[in-house]
Write a protein that holds these residues in place. Structure first.
Motif, PDB file in Angstrom:
ATOM      1  N   ARG A   1       4.293   3.383  16.536  1.00  0.00           N
ATOM      2  CA  ARG A   1       4.009   4.632  17.249  1.00  0.00           C
ATOM      3  C   ARG A   1       2.703   4.553  18.036  1.00  0.00           C
ATOM      4  O   ARG A   1       1.840   3.729  17.746  1.00  0.00           O
ATOM      5  CB  ARG A   1       3.941   5.831  16.290  1.00  0.00           C
ATOM      6  CG  ARG A   1       2.854   5.732  15.209  1.00  0.00           C
ATOM      7  CD  ARG A   1       1.662   6.644  15.461  1.00  0.00           C
ATOM      8  NE  ARG A   1       0.574   6.380  14.549  1.00  0.00           N
ATOM      9  CZ  ARG A   1      -0.403   5.527  14.798  1.00  0.00           C
ATOM     10  NH1 ARG A   1      -0.416   4.828  15.918  1.00  0.00           N
ATOM     11  NH2 ARG A   1      -1.382   5.349  13.935  1.00  0.00           N
TER      12      ARG A   1
ATOM     13  N   GLU B   1      -6.632  12.573  16.013  1.00  0.00           N
ATOM     14  CA  GLU B   1      -6.846  11.426  15.117  1.00  0.00           C
ATOM     15  C   GLU B   1      -7.628  11.889  13.891  1.00  0.00           C
ATOM     16  O   GLU B   1      -8.575  12.676  14.016  1.00  0.00           O
ATOM     17  CB  GLU B   1      -7.617  10.351  15.891  1.00  0.00           C
ATOM     18  CG  GLU B   1      -7.170   8.943  15.635  1.00  0.00           C
ATOM     19  CD  GLU B   1      -5.729   8.661  16.056  1.00  0.00           C
ATOM     20  OE1 GLU B   1      -4.823   8.810  15.216  1.00  0.00           O
ATOM     21  OE2 GLU B   1      -5.525   8.278  17.215  1.00  0.00           O
ATOM     22  N   HIS B   2      -7.210  11.406  12.724  1.00  0.00           N
ATOM     23  CA  HIS B   2      -7.830  11.793  11.444  1.00  0.00           C
ATOM     24  C   HIS B   2      -7.727  13.304  11.201  1.00  0.00           C
ATOM     25  O   HIS B   2      -8.567  13.885  10.520  1.00  0.00           O
ATOM     26  CB  HIS B   2      -9.288  11.316  11.364  1.00  0.00           C
ATOM     27  CG  HIS B   2      -9.393   9.828  11.208  1.00  0.00           C
ATOM     28  ND1 HIS B   2      -9.335   9.199   9.988  1.00  0.00           N
ATOM     29  CD2 HIS B   2      -9.502   8.837  12.139  1.00  0.00           C
ATOM     30  CE1 HIS B   2      -9.432   7.888  10.164  1.00  0.00           C
ATOM     31  NE2 HIS B   2      -9.531   7.641  11.454  1.00  0.00           N
TER      32      HIS B   2
ATOM     33  N   ASP C   1      -4.453  14.536  10.426  1.00  0.00           N
ATOM     34  CA  ASP C   1      -3.231  14.777   9.617  1.00  0.00           C
ATOM     35  C   ASP C   1      -3.532  15.086   8.157  1.00  0.00           C
ATOM     36  O   ASP C   1      -2.977  16.025   7.584  1.00  0.00           O
ATOM     37  CB  ASP C   1      -2.194  13.640   9.772  1.00  0.00           C
ATOM     38  CG  ASP C   1      -2.670  12.247   9.392  1.00  0.00           C
ATOM     39  OD1 ASP C   1      -3.863  12.074   9.081  1.00  0.00           O
ATOM     40  OD2 ASP C   1      -1.819  11.331   9.400  1.00  0.00           O
ATOM     41  N   TYR C   2      -4.472  14.333   7.556  1.00  0.00           N
ATOM     42  CA  TYR C   2      -4.773  14.595   6.138  1.00  0.00           C
ATOM     43  C   TYR C   2      -5.713  15.789   5.971  1.00  0.00           C
ATOM     44  O   TYR C   2      -6.143  16.099   4.873  1.00  0.00           O
ATOM     45  CB  TYR C   2      -5.327  13.335   5.452  1.00  0.00           C
ATOM     46  CG  TYR C   2      -6.524  12.709   6.139  1.00  0.00           C
ATOM     47  CD1 TYR C   2      -7.810  13.176   5.923  1.00  0.00           C
ATOM     48  CD2 TYR C   2      -6.356  11.640   7.024  1.00  0.00           C
ATOM     49  CE1 TYR C   2      -8.905  12.602   6.544  1.00  0.00           C
ATOM     50  CE2 TYR C   2      -7.439  11.053   7.655  1.00  0.00           C
ATOM     51  CZ  TYR C   2      -8.708  11.536   7.411  1.00  0.00           C
ATOM     52  OH  TYR C   2      -9.800  10.975   8.038  1.00  0.00           O
TER      53      TYR C   2
ATOM     54  N   CYS D   1      -3.503   7.648   3.293  1.00  0.00           N
ATOM     55  CA  CYS D   1      -3.163   8.064   4.659  1.00  0.00           C
ATOM     56  C   CYS D   1      -2.528   9.452   4.702  1.00  0.00           C
ATOM     57  O   CYS D   1      -2.059   9.971   3.687  1.00  0.00           O
ATOM     58  CB  CYS D   1      -2.197   7.049   5.275  1.00  0.00           C
ATOM     59  SG  CYS D   1      -0.609   7.014   4.455  1.00  0.00           S
ATOM     60  N   GLY D   2      -2.513  10.019   5.902  1.00  0.00           N
ATOM     61  CA  GLY D   2      -1.779  11.261   6.136  1.00  0.00           C
ATOM     62  C   GLY D   2      -0.319  10.933   6.434  1.00  0.00           C
ATOM     63  O   GLY D   2       0.126   9.804   6.212  1.00  0.00           O
TER      64      GLY D   2
ATOM     65  N   MET E   1       1.260  11.268   9.493  1.00  0.00           N
ATOM     66  CA  MET E   1       1.602  11.069  10.907  1.00  0.00           C
ATOM     67  C   MET E   1       2.471   9.835  11.174  1.00  0.00           C
ATOM     68  O   MET E   1       3.490   9.938  11.861  1.00  0.00           O
ATOM     69  CB  MET E   1       0.327  10.945  11.744  1.00  0.00           C
ATOM     70  CG  MET E   1       0.606  10.447  13.156  1.00  0.00           C
ATOM     71  SD  MET E   1      -0.768  10.570  14.254  1.00  0.00           S
ATOM     72  CE  MET E   1      -1.855   9.281  13.661  1.00  0.00           C
ATOM     73  N   ASP E   2       2.075   8.683  10.663  1.00  0.00           N
ATOM     74  CA  ASP E   2       2.730   7.432  11.057  1.00  0.00           C
ATOM     75  C   ASP E   2       4.181   7.393  10.584  1.00  0.00           C
ATOM     76  O   ASP E   2       5.085   7.015  11.336  1.00  0.00           O
ATOM     77  CB  ASP E   2       1.980   6.230  10.474  1.00  0.00           C
ATOM     78  CG  ASP E   2       0.526   6.204  10.904  1.00  0.00           C
ATOM     79  OD1 ASP E   2       0.163   6.950  11.838  1.00  0.00           O
ATOM     80  OD2 ASP E   2      -0.258   5.455  10.303  1.00  0.00           O
TER      81      ASP E   2
ATOM     82  N   TYR F   1     -11.711   4.519   5.597  1.00  0.00           N
ATOM     83  CA  TYR F   1     -10.694   5.565   5.775  1.00  0.00           C
ATOM     84  C   TYR F   1     -10.723   6.501   4.566  1.00  0.00           C
ATOM     85  O   TYR F   1     -10.802   7.725   4.700  1.00  0.00           O
ATOM     86  CB  TYR F   1      -9.307   4.925   5.911  1.00  0.00           C
ATOM     87  CG  TYR F   1      -8.212   5.912   6.242  1.00  0.00           C
ATOM     88  CD1 TYR F   1      -7.805   6.120   7.555  1.00  0.00           C
ATOM     89  CD2 TYR F   1      -7.594   6.669   5.249  1.00  0.00           C
ATOM     90  CE1 TYR F   1      -6.809   7.030   7.860  1.00  0.00           C
ATOM     91  CE2 TYR F   1      -6.607   7.584   5.539  1.00  0.00           C
ATOM     92  CZ  TYR F   1      -6.212   7.761   6.853  1.00  0.00           C
ATOM     93  OH  TYR F   1      -5.233   8.676   7.144  1.00  0.00           O
TER      94      TYR F   1
ATOM     95  N   GLY G   1      -6.344   4.618  12.814  1.00  0.00           N
ATOM     96  CA  GLY G   1      -7.399   4.754  11.811  1.00  0.00           C
ATOM     97  C   GLY G   1      -8.768   4.291  12.296  1.00  0.00           C
ATOM     98  O   GLY G   1      -9.790   4.829  11.899  1.00  0.00           O
TER      99      GLY G   1
END
Ligand code: GLA
Length: 386
Positions: A25, A31-32, A34-35, A164-165, A167-168, A218, A333
């Motif tokens: 993707r 960015e950053h 999502d979490y 991670c959140g 998104m990916d 991260y 990230g």
């Protein structure tokens, strides 16, 4: 690529595999976030991971990576993370399915693809999503795509150690040709936003660098954001995430405690605002506006969130000086990987050449480039073709 996976599969395991494709993707902005229950604006690309899979008569799991030309063998009862192995991504997903009580038997799996590893294009999410989709098909588990995304995200937490959140994994599973996706990471509601680019291309410039602190930093960012929320929450118990926090609240409750945490949280709040502006601009056909927000996003990522690196900063600064570039920023990230650039079509080749030369001259490193085509999300290969 699919014929290569099939060939490898048949040579090793002597049966016909079920084939699944799951893309990498890009992320235009957000960015950053999502979490932090914010917004993201990703799109799936035409580079993907392919998985060939079939059942075994026993309880064993036989994996083979075409990229590493390496096999990994275990059994359902012994699934566990291994140090620094590509096998953690498929096995993390198996672990999630087992924990959720889905009945599996042993299986053979071959994986490979052309999503560059370490480029911030989510090759690991593509492996997780292709594996979970393939297992869901193979055993008829009936898992929804959103639940697959959540389980694949958990796999990354538990087997790759990155908090991670979503998104990916979401972007890989839900991608649609010609569309970006505006995802609200709080409600998980999403909207497909047409990418009407009017002679503008999405160009990725790859630093070909991945600094080793990426995953530990991260997780640190994630903790810093949680700490900021906790300090605001002490006075405002209704606050659940940075989504509920204004700059005023931040200045009041976080700035006096820790300037670094304040700076991190401020970045996140501002990035959500930039995304909402940029997305509106995109929907109104004002791509220049989105581009400006991307430049600002990079400033924030580099100076406030501090997840950039000299190589990424160099490529963004270079792009900023070129009139054919509408916007540029680091993507994913951070600490390496690609920059994402909005570039006027007629000047794409010239930009790539000039940026590559400058990168070599100034930093002594080789840059690579990729003009992103926005493609479809995860699916069985035969269905994607029809
Ligand atoms: C990585 C994570 C995502 C997201 C981005 C930063 O790609 O996997 O969940 O947090 O970083 O936006």
């Amino acid at each position: 690529m699919t014929s290569e996976i099939t060939r490898l599969f048949k040579a090793r395991f002597h049966t016909e595999p079920l084939l699944v494709r799951s893309p990498g993707r890009v992320n235009l902005i957000g960015e950053h976030t999502d979490y932090n229950e914010g917004f993201v604006l990703p799109a799936a690309v035409d580079k993907a991971v392919y998985v060939g899979i079939d059942r075994r008569p026993d309880e064993e799991i036989h994996l083979f990576s075409a990229d590493f030309q390496e096999k990994f063998t275990t059994s359902l009862a012994k699934v566990a993370p291994a140090a620094h192995s590509w096998s953690n991504y498929p096995l993390g997903v198996v672990d999630q399915l087992q924990k959720a009580g889905y009945p599996l038997s042993g299986f053979n799996l071959v994986l490979g693809g052309d999503v560059p590893i370490g480029a911030g294009m989510s090759s690991s999410a593509a492996v997780e999503c292709s594996t979970i989709y393939a297992l869901n098909e193979l055993y008829g588990l009936g898992i929804s795509k959103m639940d697959m995304a959540k389980m694949a995200q958990q796999a990354e937490h538990t087997f790759a150690g990155v908090q991670c959140g979503i998104m990916d994994q979401f972007a890989s599973l839900f991608g649609k040709e010609g569309y970006a996706m505006k995802l609200d990471c709080r409600s998980l509601e999403y909207e497909y936003v047409p990418l009407e680019m009017k002679g503008i291309r999405i160009v990725l410039l790859n630093t070909n660098i991945k600094h080793s602190l990426a995953s530990s930093e991260y997780n640190t960012r994630r903790q810093q954001c949680a700490q900021g929320v906790a300090w605001v929450q002490a006075a405002h118990p209704e606050v659940r995430s940075l989504r509920d926090v204004s700059i005023d609240l931040l200045d009041r409750y976080v700035a006096p405690k820790d300037p670094v945490v304040h700076q991190r949280c401020r970045y996140v709040i501002q990035e959500n605002e930039r995304l909402l502006h940029g997305c509106r601009d995109l929907q109104n056909g004002h791509i220049e506006g989105l581009g400006e927000q991307m430049f600002r996003s990079h400033e924030g990522l580099s100076k406030d969130y501090e997840v950039s690196c000299p190589e990424l900063d160099f490529l963004v600064a270079f792009a900023k000086n070129r009139p054919e570039v509408l916007g540029a920023r680091m993507m994913g990230g951070g600490f390496g990987g690609c920059t994402i650039n909005l570039v006027r079509e007629a000047a794409v080749d010239a930009l790539i050449e000039a940026a590559g030369n400058a990168y070599k001259e100034q930093l002594g490193l080789d840059m690579t480039a990729y003009v992103a085509e926005i493609g479809i999300g995860t699916g069985r290969v035969e269905e994607l073709k029809s």
